[in-house]
Scaffold this motif. Sequence first.
Motif, mmCIF file in Angstrom:
data_model
loop_
_atom_site.group_PDB
_atom_site.id
_atom_site.type_symbol
_atom_site.label_atom_id
_atom_site.label_comp_id
_atom_site.label_asym_id
_atom_site.label_seq_id
_atom_site.Cartn_x
_atom_site.Cartn_y
_atom_site.Cartn_z
ATOM 1 N N LYS A 39 -11.457 -19.229 10.155
ATOM 2 C CA LYS A 39 -11.962 -17.991 10.748
ATOM 3 C C LYS A 39 -12.407 -17.018 9.659
ATOM 4 O O LYS A 39 -13.427 -16.329 9.819
ATOM 5 C CB LYS A 39 -10.880 -17.349 11.617
ATOM 6 N N LEU A 40 -11.655 -16.984 8.568
ATOM 7 C CA LEU A 40 -11.972 -16.055 7.484
ATOM 8 C C LEU A 40 -13.310 -16.385 6.833
ATOM 9 O O LEU A 40 -14.140 -15.488 6.606
ATOM 10 C CB LEU A 40 -10.868 -16.075 6.429
ATOM 11 N N ILE A 41 -13.554 -17.669 6.548
ATOM 12 C CA ILE A 41 -14.793 -18.033 5.851
ATOM 13 C C ILE A 41 -16.003 -17.834 6.760
ATOM 14 O O ILE A 41 -17.067 -17.381 6.306
ATOM 15 C CB ILE A 41 -14.736 -19.481 5.309
ATOM 16 N N VAL A 42 -15.862 -18.130 8.050
ATOM 17 C CA VAL A 42 -16.970 -17.917 8.983
ATOM 18 C C VAL A 42 -17.224 -16.417 9.137
ATOM 19 O O VAL A 42 -18.387 -15.977 9.158
ATOM 20 C CB VAL A 42 -16.671 -18.565 10.348
ATOM 21 N N PHE A 43 -16.161 -15.644 9.229
ATOM 22 C CA PHE A 43 -16.310 -14.183 9.304
ATOM 23 C C PHE A 43 -17.009 -13.647 8.063
ATOM 24 O O PHE A 43 -17.907 -12.795 8.158
ATOM 25 C CB PHE A 43 -14.935 -13.528 9.452
ATOM 26 N N THR A 44 -16.622 -14.148 6.888
ATOM 27 C CA THR A 44 -17.202 -13.680 5.630
ATOM 28 C C THR A 44 -18.703 -13.953 5.570
ATOM 29 O O THR A 44 -19.490 -13.078 5.201
ATOM 30 C CB THR A 44 -16.503 -14.351 4.433
ATOM 31 N N ILE A 45 -19.104 -15.163 5.920
ATOM 32 C CA ILE A 45 -20.520 -15.530 5.852
ATOM 33 C C ILE A 45 -21.340 -14.733 6.869
ATOM 34 O O ILE A 45 -22.453 -14.282 6.575
ATOM 35 C CB ILE A 45 -20.691 -17.045 6.066
ATOM 36 N N ASN A 46 -20.787 -14.533 8.061
ATOM 37 C CA ASN A 46 -21.492 -13.720 9.052
ATOM 38 C C ASN A 46 -21.564 -12.255 8.625
ATOM 39 O O ASN A 46 -22.570 -11.579 8.865
ATOM 40 C CB ASN A 46 -20.810 -13.839 10.422
ATOM 41 N N LEU A 47 -20.505 -11.786 7.980
ATOM 42 C CA LEU A 47 -20.501 -10.410 7.470
ATOM 43 C C LEU A 47 -21.574 -10.225 6.397
ATOM 44 O O LEU A 47 -22.280 -9.209 6.382
ATOM 45 C CB LEU A 47 -19.125 -10.080 6.898
ATOM 46 N N ILE A 48 -21.695 -11.208 5.518
ATOM 47 C CA ILE A 48 -22.729 -11.147 4.478
ATOM 48 C C ILE A 48 -24.109 -11.054 5.108
ATOM 49 O O ILE A 48 -24.944 -10.240 4.691
ATOM 50 C CB ILE A 48 -22.641 -12.382 3.559
ATOM 51 N N PHE A 49 -24.352 -11.883 6.125
ATOM 52 C CA PHE A 49 -25.670 -11.863 6.779
ATOM 53 C C PHE A 49 -25.958 -10.494 7.396
ATOM 54 O O PHE A 49 -27.043 -9.931 7.207
ATOM 55 C CB PHE A 49 -25.742 -12.946 7.857
#
Length: 244
Positions: A39-49
């Motif tokens: 969940k953290l890595i998916v959240f991070t990548i979506n946050l970057i976008f």
Amino acid sequence: MWETFIEYRLYPTYIFELIAAISGIFYLYSKKKPAKADKLIVFTINLIFVIDLFAIIYSVYYHVYDYAYIEFIKETPFRTNLWIYNILTLVTGSLFTVYFLMQTQSGKLKKAIGTLVVIYIISSIIHFFTSDVFFLTTSAYVYIYGAFLICISIAAYYLELVRTERILNFRRELPLYISIGLIIYQLGITPLFIFQRYVGVSEDFSEVYGNVLDLANFFMYSVFAFGFLKVIFEIKRSRRKALN
């Protein structure tokens, strides 16, 4: 405004970021019970976008519409988007490091690197408040310290991988693909970022830096997307074997 995106080719990087973000969401849906690290890595990548896209729209809105309807921003340090990227650099450097810390079982490594993360966050905030870099340029301190933390946390993950049986199922190791994308990106961009501060007046170097940055982003987010899709495929294949 969208004509500016097309004219100056500002969109390719964000297309790759979007592909990686959507692939991550599909990855979470493919797992019955995704772990906190997933969940953290998916959240991070979506946050970057989201933040990256907001930053470029913020900048284009200034250059095209001169902050129409919000003219008061022109008289403040927030008129540029550099402060957004400084915040993003601090947040992503911390989150990527925490993600790889979640992959290791070593209490000593977690404590040591975790302490460095806390120092990184506190010292970066102090750095922003006590210097003028926050609004004027991308902070070298925050960028390089964050790159260092990401690399040592990846090293800790690799150590965990070779010490355990996880190496036998490396095809299902999402962190492995994430680490490859990040390491290549850091190896390609960090040296150029350091030299940029000394030859910033060179247009040729700026062009090279921009091209390398684009290629590095394309590669990193492509590897992220590939990793998500590869692990999804491996999960489905394992489920089919279990049913047979």
